[in-house]
Motif scaffolding. Structure first.
Motif, mmCIF file in Angstrom:
data_model
loop_
_atom_site.group_PDB
_atom_site.id
_atom_site.type_symbol
_atom_site.label_atom_id
_atom_site.label_comp_id
_atom_site.label_asym_id
_atom_site.label_seq_id
_atom_site.Cartn_x
_atom_site.Cartn_y
_atom_site.Cartn_z
ATOM 1 N N GLU A 6 1.163 -1.291 0.107
ATOM 2 C CA GLU A 6 0.268 0.175 -0.291
ATOM 3 C C GLU A 6 1.307 1.177 -0.289
ATOM 4 O O GLU A 6 1.957 0.938 0.335
ATOM 5 N N PRO A 7 0.121 1.917 -0.536
ATOM 6 C CA PRO A 7 0.952 3.718 -0.749
ATOM 7 C C PRO A 7 0.698 4.289 0.891
ATOM 8 O O PRO A 7 -0.155 3.995 1.611
ATOM 9 N N ILE A 8 1.703 5.006 1.372
ATOM 10 C CA ILE A 8 1.499 5.991 2.212
ATOM 11 C C ILE A 8 0.089 7.168 2.306
ATOM 12 O O ILE A 8 -0.971 7.238 2.881
ATOM 13 N N GLY A 9 0.693 7.047 1.456
ATOM 14 C CA GLY A 9 -0.435 9.236 0.879
ATOM 15 C C GLY A 9 0.228 9.554 -0.058
ATOM 16 O O GLY A 9 -0.709 9.326 -1.017
ATOM 17 N N SER A 10 0.242 11.081 0.215
ATOM 18 C CA SER A 10 0.744 12.277 -0.383
ATOM 19 C C SER A 10 1.688 11.609 -1.702
ATOM 20 O O SER A 10 2.960 10.846 -1.253
ATOM 21 N N GLN A 36 -7.893 17.205 -12.292
ATOM 22 C CA GLN A 36 -7.163 16.735 -13.155
ATOM 23 C C GLN A 36 -5.630 15.897 -12.582
ATOM 24 O O GLN A 36 -5.804 15.348 -12.949
ATOM 25 N N ALA A 37 -5.406 16.543 -11.509
ATOM 26 C CA ALA A 37 -3.929 16.113 -10.422
ATOM 27 C C ALA A 37 -4.876 14.585 -10.405
ATOM 28 O O ALA A 37 -4.282 14.117 -10.422
ATOM 29 N N LEU A 38 -5.617 15.167 -8.917
ATOM 30 C CA LEU A 38 -6.396 13.883 -8.691
ATOM 31 C C LEU A 38 -6.459 12.527 -9.808
ATOM 32 O O LEU A 38 -5.853 11.383 -9.295
ATOM 33 N N THR A 39 -7.192 13.007 -10.498
ATOM 34 C CA THR A 39 -7.387 11.764 -12.352
ATOM 35 C C THR A 39 -5.793 11.151 -12.091
ATOM 36 O O THR A 39 -5.737 10.181 -11.960
ATOM 37 N N GLU A 40 -5.487 11.364 -12.625
ATOM 38 C CA GLU A 40 -3.991 11.258 -13.217
ATOM 39 C C GLU A 40 -3.569 10.538 -12.197
ATOM 40 O O GLU A 40 -2.724 10.032 -12.545
ATOM 41 N N THR A 41 -2.982 11.151 -10.779
ATOM 42 C CA THR A 41 -2.295 10.504 -9.699
ATOM 43 C C THR A 41 -3.335 9.691 -9.862
ATOM 44 O O THR A 41 -1.992 7.839 -10.028
ATOM 45 N N ILE A 42 -4.605 9.141 -9.414
ATOM 46 C CA ILE A 42 -4.886 7.860 -9.038
ATOM 47 C C ILE A 42 -4.970 7.158 -10.545
ATOM 48 O O ILE A 42 -4.532 5.860 -10.727
ATOM 49 N N LYS A 43 -5.131 7.329 -11.532
ATOM 50 C CA LYS A 43 -5.117 6.242 -13.247
ATOM 51 C C LYS A 43 -3.313 6.122 -13.264
ATOM 52 O O LYS A 43 -3.282 4.748 -13.678
ATOM 53 N N ARG A 44 -2.353 6.724 -13.138
ATOM 54 C CA ARG A 44 -0.626 5.974 -13.220
ATOM 55 C C ARG A 44 -0.459 5.183 -11.882
ATOM 56 O O ARG A 44 -0.432 4.469 -12.237
ATOM 57 N N LEU A 45 -1.158 5.773 -10.335
ATOM 58 C CA LEU A 45 -0.955 4.404 -9.830
ATOM 59 C C LEU A 45 -1.880 3.372 -10.225
ATOM 60 O O LEU A 45 -1.474 1.851 -9.649
ATOM 61 N N GLU A 46 -3.120 3.011 -10.569
ATOM 62 C CA GLU A 46 -3.669 1.994 -11.206
ATOM 63 C C GLU A 46 -2.822 1.407 -12.362
ATOM 64 O O GLU A 46 -2.503 -0.096 -12.031
ATOM 65 N N GLU A 47 -2.078 2.210 -13.495
ATOM 66 C CA GLU A 47 -0.907 1.568 -14.197
ATOM 67 C C GLU A 47 -0.183 0.653 -14.295
ATOM 68 O O GLU A 47 0.388 0.440 -14.470
ATOM 69 N N LEU A 48 0.383 0.760 -12.586
ATOM 70 C CA LEU A 48 1.872 0.440 -12.372
ATOM 71 C C LEU A 48 0.943 -0.547 -11.471
ATOM 72 O O LEU A 48 2.259 -1.094 -11.177
ATOM 73 N N GLY A 49 -0.278 -0.979 -11.082
ATOM 74 C CA GLY A 49 -0.676 -2.064 -10.902
ATOM 75 C C GLY A 49 -0.585 -2.339 -9.447
ATOM 76 O O GLY A 49 -0.926 -3.115 -8.567
ATOM 77 N N SER A 50 -0.835 -0.907 -9.210
ATOM 78 C CA SER A 50 -1.332 -1.096 -7.302
ATOM 79 C C SER A 50 -2.270 -1.270 -6.680
ATOM 80 O O SER A 50 -3.444 -0.903 -7.346
ATOM 81 N N PRO A 51 -2.472 -2.508 -5.922
ATOM 82 C CA PRO A 51 -3.986 -2.925 -5.448
ATOM 83 C C PRO A 51 -4.536 -2.230 -5.051
ATOM 84 O O PRO A 51 -6.135 -2.217 -4.263
ATOM 85 N N VAL A 53 -5.058 2.075 -3.779
ATOM 86 C CA VAL A 53 -4.130 3.502 -3.827
ATOM 87 C C VAL A 53 -5.117 4.955 -3.033
ATOM 88 O O VAL A 53 -5.833 4.213 -2.275
ATOM 89 N N THR A 54 -4.297 5.435 -3.470
ATOM 90 C CA THR A 54 -4.908 6.583 -2.241
ATOM 91 C C THR A 54 -5.066 7.725 -2.803
ATOM 92 O O THR A 54 -5.055 7.612 -4.372
ATOM 93 N N ASP A 55 -5.761 9.762 -2.785
ATOM 94 C CA ASP A 55 -5.931 10.391 -3.569
ATOM 95 C C ASP A 55 -4.542 11.450 -3.807
ATOM 96 O O ASP A 55 -4.614 12.269 -5.010
ATOM 97 N N GLY A 56 -3.611 10.612 -3.341
ATOM 98 C CA GLY A 56 -2.295 11.479 -3.050
ATOM 99 C C GLY A 56 -2.163 12.342 -3.078
ATOM 100 O O GLY A 56 -0.871 13.496 -2.076
ATOM 101 N N GLU A 57 -3.396 13.028 -1.967
ATOM 102 C CA GLU A 57 -3.596 14.099 -1.178
ATOM 103 C C GLU A 57 -3.246 15.220 -1.926
ATOM 104 O O GLU A 57 -2.977 16.312 -1.057
ATOM 105 N N GLN A 58 -3.396 15.059 -3.541
ATOM 106 C CA GLN A 58 -3.285 16.102 -4.056
ATOM 107 C C GLN A 58 -4.257 17.539 -3.935
ATOM 108 O O GLN A 58 -3.683 18.920 -4.112
#
Length: 350
Positions: A6-10, A36-51, A53-58
């Motif tokens: 799991e990611p930690i957060g930001s 836009q930043a939120l969408t890009e962050t989540i989609k990029r985490l998903e593309e990496l195969g992250s089971p 995700v977080t919102d990246g605290e964007q």
């Protein structure tokens, strides 16, 4: 993957979002940039195969101060947190009661879940951190005891809204735990912090607490830390008294990981899963998947595999203005964590 990761957060905010924040663009324009930043962050985490995700605290001002957005009973001269490189962060100071959160984390969760196609984890600030808002000399007409009672209610609401809102897990950020040992080596402050957090955690059922975790680290910010020199041996026995199901431990940046793992092994109790940090957000070098694999295999020498997970040591950009780590570097480290954890699971045959 049989070993959870799991990611930690930001995650570092993209340049266009930071620019919009710095220029104080109109609210609707800033909201568009944030989306836009939120969408890009989540989609990029998903593309990496992250089971998970977080919102990246964007869209958070920081991991610690998001509940304070919209509160008008604060002044900026609160507790100062010094970092090893000489820079500081300063909390605000509460001037009047009653204390109420201005913003709850469930709003960030809802925005992330509208985008994500995998489970979403939500980070919240631990009540112990917000207890530092109350001034040492008190507030007329608002005793500390009442403040603590209000804080406990608000912290419970923050966590419960996230659980009810569909969070896969809720993570309390508890970086002040290790810092407290620099301020009070007797551990009195640390024990008070643990007791306060347990007061909140005890309001949840045993089943709910399996979805609640606690993250600790030495406070990474701008490629520095505030308490990396504090011995984990002083923190971990108290930390593991917390009534949570998951513990996310900074470990990759430790000088003697095996010693720390031995302390964890000696104090972990039934029902606690340990997520070990396998990448260091402060180190500009990107770890290889093989390095991550070896760190997981090392941890498996001390902890049962069915109670082991992996994470990043800390968030990559806990304050919105922290640009010390690039987005590309952060995502490369996430990739190494995910791929290395999979390699370790394969090697362990799980």
């Amino acid at each position: 993957m049989s070993i959870p990761t799991e990611p930690i957060g930001s995650m570092p905010r993209p340049a266009y979002l930071l620019d919009g924040m710095a220029r104080a663009v109109p609210a609707d324009e800033l909201a568009g940039l944030a989306e836009q930043a939120l969408t890009e962050t989540i989609k990029r985490l998903e593309e990496l195969g992250s089971p998970v995700v977080t919102d990246g605290e964007q869209t958070k001002p920081s991991f610690a101060t998001y509940p304070l957005t919209g509160i008008d009973t604060l002044v900026p001269d609160g507790v100062v947190i010094p970092f090893a490189d000489g820079h500081t962060r300063q909390l605000p100071r509460l001037t009047a009661g009653p204390f109420r959160y201005g913003t709850f984390a469930a709003g960030y969760l809802a925005a992330a879940r509208r985008i994500a196609t995998v489970p979403v984890k939500q980070a919240v600030i631990a009540p112990s951190a917000l207890s530092l808002l109350y001034p040492a000399d008190g507030i007329d007409g608002y005793p500390r005891e009442q403040f603590i009672a209000d804080l406990v209610d608000q912290a419970e609401r923050d966590i419960r809204q996230c659980l009810d809102g569909g969070a896969a897990s809720v993570q309390l950020d508890f970086t002040e735990g290790r810092l407290s040992l620099k301020l009070d080596p007797s551990k009195g402050v640390l024990r008070d912090f643990v007791d306060l957090n347990n007061t909140v955690l005890d309001r949840f059922s045993a089943e709910e607490r399996t979805r609640i975790g606690v993250h600790t680290c030495p406070g990474g910010d701008q490629d520095s830390a505030h308490s990396l020199d504090v011995d984990y041996a002083e923190l971990l026995p108290e930390l593991l008294r917390l009534h949570a199901g998951n513990f996310y431990l900074q470990l990759a940046s430790e000088q003697d990981r095996r010693r720390v793992l031995g302390i964890v092994r000696d104090h972990v109790t039934d029902g606690q899963r340990i997520f070990v940090g396998v990448v260091d957000p402060i180190d500009p070098r990107v770890e290889t998947a093989e390095e991550v694999r070896d760190r997981v295999l090392e941890a498996a020498e001390f902890l049962p595999v069915d109670r082991l997970g992996t994470c990043d040591d800390c968030g990559f950009s806990p304050f919105a203005d922290d640009t010390s780590t690039s987005r590309d570097t952060a995502f490369a480290k996430v990739r190494a964590r995910i791929e290395g954890t999979a390699l370790a699971a394969e090697a362990l045959g799980v």
